[in-house]
Write a protein that holds these residues in place. Structure first.
Motif, PDB file in Angstrom:
ATOM      1  N   CYS A  54     -30.436   3.563  -0.992  1.00  0.00           N
ATOM      2  CA  CYS A  54     -30.050   4.867  -1.515  1.00  0.00           C
ATOM      3  C   CYS A  54     -30.199   4.828  -3.033  1.00  0.00           C
ATOM      4  O   CYS A  54     -29.606   3.974  -3.709  1.00  0.00           O
ATOM      5  CB  CYS A  54     -28.619   5.198  -1.131  1.00  0.00           C
ATOM      6  SG  CYS A  54     -28.082   6.834  -1.683  1.00  0.00           S
ATOM      7  N   LEU A 106     -28.703  12.950  -0.237  1.00  0.00           N
ATOM      8  CA  LEU A 106     -28.887  11.530  -0.522  1.00  0.00           C
ATOM      9  C   LEU A 106     -30.372  11.192  -0.426  1.00  0.00           C
ATOM     10  O   LEU A 106     -31.073  11.660   0.481  1.00  0.00           O
ATOM     11  CB  LEU A 106     -28.095  10.658   0.464  1.00  0.00           C
ATOM     12  CG  LEU A 106     -26.597  10.447   0.156  1.00  0.00           C
ATOM     13  CD1 LEU A 106     -25.808  11.727   0.385  1.00  0.00           C
ATOM     14  CD2 LEU A 106     -26.041   9.303   1.015  1.00  0.00           C
ATOM     15  N   PHE A 126     -33.479   8.189  -0.451  1.00  0.00           N
ATOM     16  CA  PHE A 126     -33.725   6.791  -0.095  1.00  0.00           C
ATOM     17  C   PHE A 126     -35.147   6.388  -0.470  1.00  0.00           C
ATOM     18  O   PHE A 126     -36.087   7.189  -0.354  1.00  0.00           O
ATOM     19  CB  PHE A 126     -33.519   6.584   1.406  1.00  0.00           C
ATOM     20  CG  PHE A 126     -32.167   7.032   1.894  1.00  0.00           C
ATOM     21  CD1 PHE A 126     -31.098   6.145   1.925  1.00  0.00           C
ATOM     22  CD2 PHE A 126     -31.954   8.352   2.293  1.00  0.00           C
ATOM     23  CE1 PHE A 126     -29.841   6.554   2.357  1.00  0.00           C
ATOM     24  CE2 PHE A 126     -30.710   8.765   2.734  1.00  0.00           C
ATOM     25  CZ  PHE A 126     -29.643   7.878   2.755  1.00  0.00           C
TER      26      PHE A 126
END
Length: 346
Positions: free
Chosen positions: A80, A72, A74
């Motif tokens: 995100c 993930l 960011f």
């Protein structure tokens, strides 16, 4: 007793070069600090919203931070912006961020209400990047309530006993002979004293008068100048603060921060050195060894003190000494800030 709407020192700035990420903890809050490729500083909660993996184990990709566990990614606002294998960003995938700034060699993080983060509340230290300062840096972890470390730094009378052969010995003692002048500030206290007929260097025969002055500010920030003057300066000043036209022989500087990481744990960050001179490597190493030996003595005592506190039933009334004025005033100031927060939240 924690003040949340306050700037806490998270790390030394030089520990976070461009493109790196490190983990810190403040008031039981895990925080990932990272510096983007453009040099921007970001403080983000150190838990990926997917499976709570530490983002401080991730990697910086340009201006973004990627979790090393499942990828993930960011942005600097904690949004995100990418999930491998997913066409859409799932709900709840953002990470909280904290206001963070750099000042006087430190990275400061605000863990309270973001809209109240006022940089004017940062206690100013020395601009340690300035070439007039020659310092050594360090960091120590304590298994103790941060207020016990604050008490230690507010009351230097213990130098004559706990540090008899280290810091106390280097100045020939006398720190407990007379309580210092203590002045209350809006978010701290100022502590001043003269030490007369003291050696310029440990074990030396050339005597000086030493003016010690430091501010101790919320939540636990010490900024101290220790200035050596020709012998007799204290008497000529009438034991009042030295005037600007009094020429010093030597200036020592200390910049320290006590950051609570939990209820009974904290981090102690410090820099010690000289202003306006470049000491020899031998002299610098000797100074630093004395400082580190003394701080080891502090940690042994304070962690043992914490164990006794934990075994002592409440309420317990402590004896009050004249040297306790500074710690007492600092406790009152912190309690006032805590009460202000509690009243504002009602």
């Amino acid at each position: 007793m924690f003040v949340r709407n306050c700037w806490y020192v998270a790390a030394w700035s030089h520990l976070l070069p461009v493109g790196t990420v490190i983990g810190r903890q403040i008031l039981d809050e895990p925080i990932a600090l990272y510096r983007t490729e453009s040099g921007a500083l970001v403080a983000m909660e150190d838990r990926c919203p997917h499976r709570l993996a530490p983002l401080s184990l991730g990697c910086v990709q340009g201006e973004h931070l990627q979790c090393r566990y499942h990828g993930l990614t960011f942005d600097t606002a904690g949004r995100c912006i990418g999930v491998p294998g997913a066409e859409k960003i799932p709900p709840g995938a953002n990470a909280r961020t904290f206001p963070a700034v750099e000042c006087d060699g430190w990275i400061w993080v605000w863990v309270g209400a973001p809209n109240l983060a006022d940089e004017a509340l940062i206690p100013r230290g020395f601009d340690l990047a300035d070439q007039r300062f020659t310092v050594r840096y360090g960091e120590i972890g304590y298994a103790a309530d941060y207020q016990l470390v604050n008490d230690n730094l507010c009351d230097l009378s213990h130098l004559d006993f706990l540090h008899k052969t280290t810091l106390g010995g280097a100045t020939s003692g006398g720190w407990s002979d007379q309580p210092p002048r203590v002045t209350s500030l809006e978010r701290g206290i100022r502590i001043e004293r003269w030490l007369r007929d003291r050696p310029v260097s440990p074990g030396g025969t050339d005597l000086t008068d030493i003016w010690s002055c430091y501010d101790f500010s919320a939540p636990g920030i010490l900024v101290m100048r220790t200035t050596f003057y020709p012998r007799g300066a204290a008497e000529r000043c009438g034991l009042a603060p030295p005037s600007d036209d009094l020429a010093p022989l030597l200036r020592r500087v200390d910049q320290q921060a006590v950051t609570p990481t939990g209820e009974k744990s904290c981090t102690y960050l410090f820099a010690a050195g000289f202003e306006g001179m470049t000491p020899s490597p031998v002299a610098m190493e000797r100074m630093y060894k004395i400082v580190m030996d003394a701080f080891a003595e502090d940690r042994t005592m304070i962690e043992a003190q914490q164990r006794i506190w934990d075994l002592t039933p409440a309420p317990h009334r402590n004896a009050f000494l004249p040297s306790d004025k500074a710690p007492h005033l600092f406790h009152k100031m912190l309690a006032r800030l805590v009460n202000q927060e509690l009243n504002a939240s009602k």
